[in-house]
Design a protein around this motif. Structure first.
Motif, PDB file in Angstrom:
ATOM      1  N   ILE A  47       0.847  -1.189   0.000  1.00 29.51           N
ATOM      2  CA  ILE A  47       0.000   0.000   0.000  1.00 29.51           C
ATOM      3  C   ILE A  47       0.886   1.244   0.000  1.00 29.51           C
ATOM      4  CG2 ILE A  47      -1.816   1.277   1.215  1.00 29.51           C
ATOM      5  CD1 ILE A  47      -2.810  -1.398   0.219  1.00 29.51           C
ATOM      6  N   TYR A  48       0.737   2.078  -1.030  1.00 24.00           N
ATOM      7  CA  TYR A  48       1.479   3.346  -1.088  1.00 24.00           C
ATOM      8  C   TYR A  48       0.780   4.333  -0.150  1.00 24.00           C
ATOM      9  CZ  TYR A  48       3.824   1.288  -5.035  1.00 24.00           C
ATOM     10  OH  TYR A  48       4.563   0.450  -5.830  1.00 24.00           O
ATOM     11  N   THR A  49       1.549   4.985   0.699  1.00 26.69           N
ATOM     12  CA  THR A  49       0.943   5.748   1.787  1.00 26.69           C
ATOM     13  C   THR A  49       1.349   7.216   1.824  1.00 26.69           C
ATOM     14  OG1 THR A  49       2.745   5.051   3.257  1.00 26.69           O
ATOM     15  CG2 THR A  49       0.732   3.741   3.296  1.00 26.69           C
ATOM     16  N   TYR A  50       0.466   7.994   2.440  1.00 32.00           N
ATOM     17  CA  TYR A  50       0.743   9.384   2.770  1.00 32.00           C
ATOM     18  C   TYR A  50       0.498   9.533   4.266  1.00 32.00           C
ATOM     19  CZ  TYR A  50       0.473  14.430   3.122  1.00 32.00           C
ATOM     20  OH  TYR A  50       0.703  15.726   3.491  1.00 32.00           O
ATOM     21  N   MET A  51       1.467  10.060   4.990  1.00 33.39           N
ATOM     22  CA  MET A  51       1.349  10.206   6.436  1.00 33.39           C
ATOM     23  C   MET A  51       0.974  11.641   6.782  1.00 33.39           C
ATOM     24  SD  MET A  51       4.054   9.096   9.415  1.00 33.39           S
ATOM     25  CE  MET A  51       5.327  10.280   8.917  1.00 33.39           C
ATOM     26  N   ALA A  52      -0.168  11.806   7.434  1.00 33.60           N
ATOM     27  CA  ALA A  52      -0.634  13.127   7.847  1.00 33.60           C
ATOM     28  C   ALA A  52      -0.431  13.267   9.350  1.00 33.60           C
ATOM     29  CB  ALA A  52      -2.108  13.307   7.491  1.00 33.60           C
ATOM     30  N   VAL A  53       0.307  14.277   9.745  1.00 26.72           N
ATOM     31  CA  VAL A  53       0.588  14.509  11.161  1.00 26.72           C
ATOM     32  C   VAL A  53      -0.267  15.674  11.659  1.00 26.72           C
ATOM     33  CG1 VAL A  53       2.357  15.078  12.866  1.00 26.72           C
ATOM     34  CG2 VAL A  53       2.963  13.709  10.855  1.00 26.72           C
TER      35      VAL A  53
END
Length: 202
Positions: A47-53
């Motif tokens: 799964i290609y991911t984007y991390m939102a903080v």
């Protein structure tokens, strides 16, 4: 930044999944388009991911294709569209459909996404149109298995002008693009010829 997560698919719900990577379960929020294309539970998945903080949480948003993740990143740069809105858009439209909707000013198609009204869709088109190249959009669509004939032959300026002319004549952006893409053309085809053939098909 976590670029992708590869592991065993352990859990699937309507909005998120859990992937086990070396005994650690990563909860990843995904669009419904991902849910319908996942392998069986206990299968290996990437799964290609984007991390939102955020102040109160660190969230992972995930996609089966890198193209989807890159489009997600573009969407969240638009004023008024956060990660939730971007997931809603990509649950409704594929990146290919979204690119062509943006290029043809098709606000109506974009506003079908949950929580995206006509005003927000119009802002999305305005802010992203200059960041998407028509020829690149055709080539990506072809890579994804489409059978478009005109994309690699006629010049992008000719295609764009023909589509815009059809929109001025009252056809929707989606109708115009579909008509133009269905035509066999080459580098010598003029805007007038392409437009005439497209009108016949419509």
């Amino acid at each position: 930044m976590i670029a992708y997560v590869e592991g065993i698919l352990k859990y699937v719900s309507e909005k998120d999944i859990i992937v086990d990577v070396g005994g650690i379960g990563y909860m990843i929020i995904v669009p419904t388009s991902v849910i319908s294309n996942l392998p069986k539970l206990e299968s290996l998945v990437r799964i290609y991911t984007y991390m939102a903080v955020r102040e109160d949480a660190v969230l992972l948003y995930g996609f089966l294709e890198r193209d989807d993740e890159q489009m997600f990143e573009k969407l969240i740069t638009v004023n008024g569209i956060g990660p939730k809105g971007a997931i809603g858009i990509l649950s409704t439209l594929s990146p290919d459909e979204l690119r062509f909707a943006i290029l043809s000013d098709d606000v109506k198609t974009i506003s079908k996404a949950p929580g995206i009204g006509a005003k927000t869709a119009g802002r999305l088109v305005l802010e992203l149109k200059d960041k998407i190249d028509l020829q690149d959009a055709f080539e990506l669509k072809l890579q994804h298995g489409a059978s478009d004939k005109v994309g690699q032959s006629a010049g992008s300026d000719v295609i764009n002008e023909a589509v815009q002319a059809l929109v001025v004549l009252g056809y929707s952006g989606s109708e115009a693009l579909k008509a133009v893409k269905s035509i066999e053309a080459d580098e010598n085809t003029t805007v007038e010829q392409l437009l005439a053939m497209a009108l016949k098909s419509l």
